[in-house]
Design a protein around this motif. Structure first.
Motif, PDB file in Angstrom:
ATOM      1  N   MET A  81       0.847  -1.174   0.000  1.00 15.98           N
ATOM      2  CA  MET A  81       0.000   0.000   0.000  1.00 15.98           C
ATOM      3  C   MET A  81       0.890   1.234   0.000  1.00 15.98           C
ATOM      4  N   THR A  82       0.769   2.037  -1.023  1.00 21.04           N
ATOM      5  CA  THR A  82       1.555   3.258  -1.118  1.00 21.04           C
ATOM      6  C   THR A  82       0.765   4.412  -0.521  1.00 21.04           C
ATOM      7  N   LEU A  83       1.375   5.099   0.445  1.00 23.30           N
ATOM      8  CA  LEU A  83       0.720   6.158   1.197  1.00 23.30           C
ATOM      9  C   LEU A  83       1.601   7.393   1.224  1.00 23.30           C
ATOM     10  N   SER A  84       1.000   8.506   1.646  1.00 29.39           N
ATOM     11  CA  SER A  84       1.811   9.674   1.978  1.00 29.39           C
ATOM     12  C   SER A  84       1.666   9.935   3.472  1.00 29.39           C
ATOM     13  N   SER A  85       1.568  11.157   3.882  1.00 28.83           N
ATOM     14  CA  SER A  85       1.552  11.485   5.304  1.00 28.83           C
ATOM     15  C   SER A  85       0.321  10.935   6.019  1.00 28.83           C
ATOM     16  N   LYS A  86       0.534  10.364   7.197  1.00 27.51           N
ATOM     17  CA  LYS A  86      -0.601   9.915   8.012  1.00 27.51           C
ATOM     18  C   LYS A  86      -1.244  11.087   8.748  1.00 27.51           C
ATOM     19  N   TRP A 126      -6.906  10.978   1.967  1.00 24.99           N
ATOM     20  CA  TRP A 126      -7.108   9.900   0.986  1.00 24.99           C
ATOM     21  C   TRP A 126      -6.288   8.673   1.357  1.00 24.99           C
ATOM     22  N   SER A 127      -5.083   8.873   1.868  1.00 26.22           N
ATOM     23  CA  SER A 127      -4.287   7.728   2.313  1.00 26.22           C
ATOM     24  C   SER A 127      -4.986   6.990   3.448  1.00 26.22           C
ATOM     25  N   LEU A 128      -5.565   7.739   4.375  1.00 26.62           N
ATOM     26  CA  LEU A 128      -6.305   7.099   5.472  1.00 26.62           C
ATOM     27  C   LEU A 128      -7.451   6.255   4.934  1.00 26.62           C
ATOM     28  N   ARG A 129      -8.191   6.778   3.987  1.00 24.83           N
ATOM     29  CA  ARG A 129      -9.333   6.027   3.445  1.00 24.83           C
ATOM     30  C   ARG A 129      -8.883   4.700   2.829  1.00 24.83           C
ATOM     31  N   GLY A 130      -7.869   4.759   1.968  1.00 25.67           N
ATOM     32  CA  GLY A 130      -7.401   3.534   1.319  1.00 25.67           C
ATOM     33  C   GLY A 130      -6.841   2.530   2.306  1.00 25.67           C
ATOM     34  N   TYR A 148     -15.774   8.559   5.120  1.00 22.44           N
ATOM     35  CA  TYR A 148     -16.076   9.715   5.965  1.00 22.44           C
ATOM     36  C   TYR A 148     -15.223   9.773   7.235  1.00 22.44           C
ATOM     37  N   ALA A 149     -14.379   8.766   7.463  1.00 25.91           N
ATOM     38  CA  ALA A 149     -13.552   8.762   8.667  1.00 25.91           C
ATOM     39  C   ALA A 149     -12.668  10.005   8.792  1.00 25.91           C
ATOM     40  N   PRO A 150     -12.007  10.466   7.711  1.00 25.90           N
ATOM     41  CA  PRO A 150     -11.187  11.674   7.862  1.00 25.90           C
ATOM     42  C   PRO A 150     -12.000  12.907   8.244  1.00 25.90           C
ATOM     43  N   VAL A 151     -13.280  12.926   7.889  1.00 26.64           N
ATOM     44  CA  VAL A 151     -14.130  14.047   8.280  1.00 26.64           C
ATOM     45  C   VAL A 151     -14.278  14.088   9.796  1.00 26.64           C
ATOM     46  N   CYS A 152     -14.395  12.918  10.407  1.00 23.90           N
ATOM     47  CA  CYS A 152     -14.477  12.866  11.874  1.00 23.90           C
ATOM     48  C   CYS A 152     -13.230  13.481  12.490  1.00 23.90           C
ATOM     49  N   SER A 153     -12.065  13.194  11.900  1.00 30.34           N
ATOM     50  CA  SER A 153     -10.826  13.786  12.385  1.00 30.34           C
ATOM     51  C   SER A 153     -10.833  15.299  12.199  1.00 30.34           C
ATOM     52  N   ARG A 154     -11.270  15.754  11.043  1.00 27.99           N
ATOM     53  CA  ARG A 154     -11.342  17.198  10.788  1.00 27.99           C
ATOM     54  C   ARG A 154     -12.286  17.882  11.788  1.00 27.99           C
ATOM     55  N   PHE A 155     -13.432  17.279  12.038  1.00 24.46           N
ATOM     56  CA  PHE A 155     -14.386  17.885  12.960  1.00 24.46           C
ATOM     57  C   PHE A 155     -13.775  18.039  14.360  1.00 24.46           C
TER      58      PHE A 155
END
Length: 212
Positions: A1-6, A11-15, A160-167
């Motif tokens: 799995m190729t990712l960038s910053s956690k 998008w990396s979190l979603r994948g 939608y998980a990253p949205v929870c982090s943003r909120f």
């Protein structure tokens, strides 16, 4: 799995999360934010086809929705998409809406797990996106009975998980039902693992760490 910053890459979190949900045993290949194309992606200046991407049995799959659909095909028992046809269509619809929409939210509330901005002032365009997302969550929780958007955890929750982090980062006010859902996502063991790793990363994007 190729990712960038956690810390910065939603998008990396979603994948990554969908691969975990599918039960894949996978290695992570992280691309540095020093790469100009990755940096531009994280700063929302352009789109990159480099991350996230999944290499599986000699196949390379990129684009988060494509990864989700592929994982559903190879691991249908994981339930990334609901079994019921109507629910499956609904799930694909709200995943597609996240994939292609909410540009104001992305630009005004960029992903930054390590940051916290109490009392953050959300401007009108981003507030409209927030209200639409919360309406989606309320509808799904009411229709399918929770605790996740389609009852059991699905691709929609990963999208939608990253949205929870943003909120959480930007102190977005939630009603009781959406607050419980957000807490459920952020307490998931995989999300906790991701967040812990994000907090260990160096601050690579000063633009996102100082401008708020």
């Amino acid at each position: 799995m190729t990712l960038s910053s956690k810390n910065y890459s939603s998008w990396s979190l979603r994948g990554w999360l969908m691969c975990r949900m599918a039960g894949l045993d996978f290695a992570e290949d992280r691309l540095s934010a020093d790469d100009p194309s990755i940096r531009a992606e994280l700063l929302l200046q352009s789109s990159s086809f480099l991350v996230p991407s999944l290499t599986h049995e000699g196949r390379r799959i990129w684009d988060t929705l494509a990864i989700g659909e592929y994982l559903h095909e190879i691991a249908p028992e994981a339930g990334l998409l609901p079994k019921d046809q109507a629910a499956r269509a609904h799930c694909r619809s709200i995943c597609g809406e996240m994939h292609s929409g909410f540009a104001n939210l992305r630009s005004a509330l960029p992903m930054n797990i390590k940051a916290h901005h109490p009392g953050f002032k959300v401007w009108t365009g981003a507030q409209a996106d927030i209200e639409r997302i919360l309406a989606i969550w309320r509808e799904c929780l009411k229709t399918y009975g929770g605790p996740y958007l389609f009852g059991a955890m699905s691709m929609a929750d990963a999208m939608y998980a990253p949205v929870c982090s943003r909120f959480t980062t930007y102190d977005v006010k939630l009603d009781p039902a959406t607050k419980v859902y957000c807490a459920l996502i952020l307490s998931h063991p995989a999300i906790r693992e991701w967040s812990a790793a994000a907090k260990e990363e160096p601050d690579e994007l000063e633009e996102l760490d100082v401008e708020f």
